[in-house]
Write a protein that holds these residues in place. Structure first.
Motif, PDB file in Angstrom:
ATOM      1  N   GLU A 122      -4.406  -0.499  -4.452  1.00 54.50           N
ATOM      2  CA  GLU A 122      -3.564  -0.413  -5.661  1.00 54.50           C
ATOM      3  C   GLU A 122      -4.901   1.231  -5.554  1.00 54.50           C
ATOM      4  N   THR A 152      -3.111  -6.392  -0.830  1.00 54.09           N
ATOM      5  CA  THR A 152      -2.403  -4.831  -2.014  1.00 54.09           C
ATOM      6  C   THR A 152      -3.519  -4.094  -1.645  1.00 54.09           C
ATOM      7  N   LYS A 205       0.900   1.871  -6.381  1.00 52.82           N
ATOM      8  CA  LYS A 205       0.704  -0.140  -5.476  1.00 52.82           C
ATOM      9  C   LYS A 205       1.333   0.595  -4.720  1.00 52.82           C
ATOM     10  N   TYR A 206       0.579  -0.866  -3.454  1.00 45.27           N
ATOM     11  CA  TYR A 206       0.819  -0.375  -1.758  1.00 45.27           C
ATOM     12  C   TYR A 206       0.917  -1.838  -1.272  1.00 45.27           C
ATOM     13  N   SER A 213      -5.537   5.537  -7.584  1.00 47.39           N
ATOM     14  CA  SER A 213      -5.076   6.722  -8.560  1.00 47.39           C
ATOM     15  C   SER A 213      -5.202   7.919  -7.947  1.00 47.39           C
TER      16      SER A 213
END
Length: 155
Positions: free
Chosen positions: A40, A38, A2-3, A42
């Motif tokens: 997100e 935000t 998450k950033y 993987s």
């Protein structure tokens, strides 16, 4: 992963970031939220892409990025700066874009004043102010072109 992404102007910024990230090997499930700024995603454990590569790519697009740990946002950009305020605590004029707007306003006001004092040089002073004002947009456009995310036409 998450950033927190800083500096997204419009919804098309999401497409530009997604395009750049999806081209990176091992990156999947990219989800960006414009309203909350935000990201997100993987990252495959055996992928050649590392978290630092993701941060570098987003920074090269002209956006700010910081790791979102859930409790406190630790900025990857503002570590070297004197201002240690969290992005949520900043007033509009304390953000990078706000500083650019205020600086450009001062520059244009100065150009106007100088054109009144030195009319022969007025056009040149305004030309310099316009070039300085366009520079951030040109830099961002060049960074996006390098990553293969050109201007998108709406249909």
């Amino acid at each position: 992963m998450k950033y927190h992404i800083e500096g997204m102007d419009c919804a098309s910024c999401i497409g530009k970031i997604e395009t750049a990230l999806k081209r990176m090997p091992g990156v999947s499930d990219v989800e960006l939220n414009f309203a909350t700024e935000t990201l997100e995603l993987s990252l495959a454990p055996d992928a050649p892409t590392q978290a630092s590569d993701i941060e570098k790519t987003i920074k090269s697009l002209g956006f700010g990025i910081s790791a979102n740990t859930g409790q406190q946002t630790v900025s990857a950009i503002d570590i070297d700066s004197d201002n240690q305020m969290a992005p949520q605590d900043k007033r509009w004029w304390q953000t990078q874009k706000g500083k650019q707007v205020v600086g450009l306003g001062i520059l244009m006001g100065s150009a106007y004043a100088l054109s009144l004092l030195f009319p022969a040089y007025g056009i040149w002073v305004f030309a310099i102010a316009v070039i300085v004002g366009v520079f951030p947009f040109a830099r961002k456009a060049l960074a996006l072109a390098k990553t293969g995310s050109f201007f998108q036409l709406k249909r």
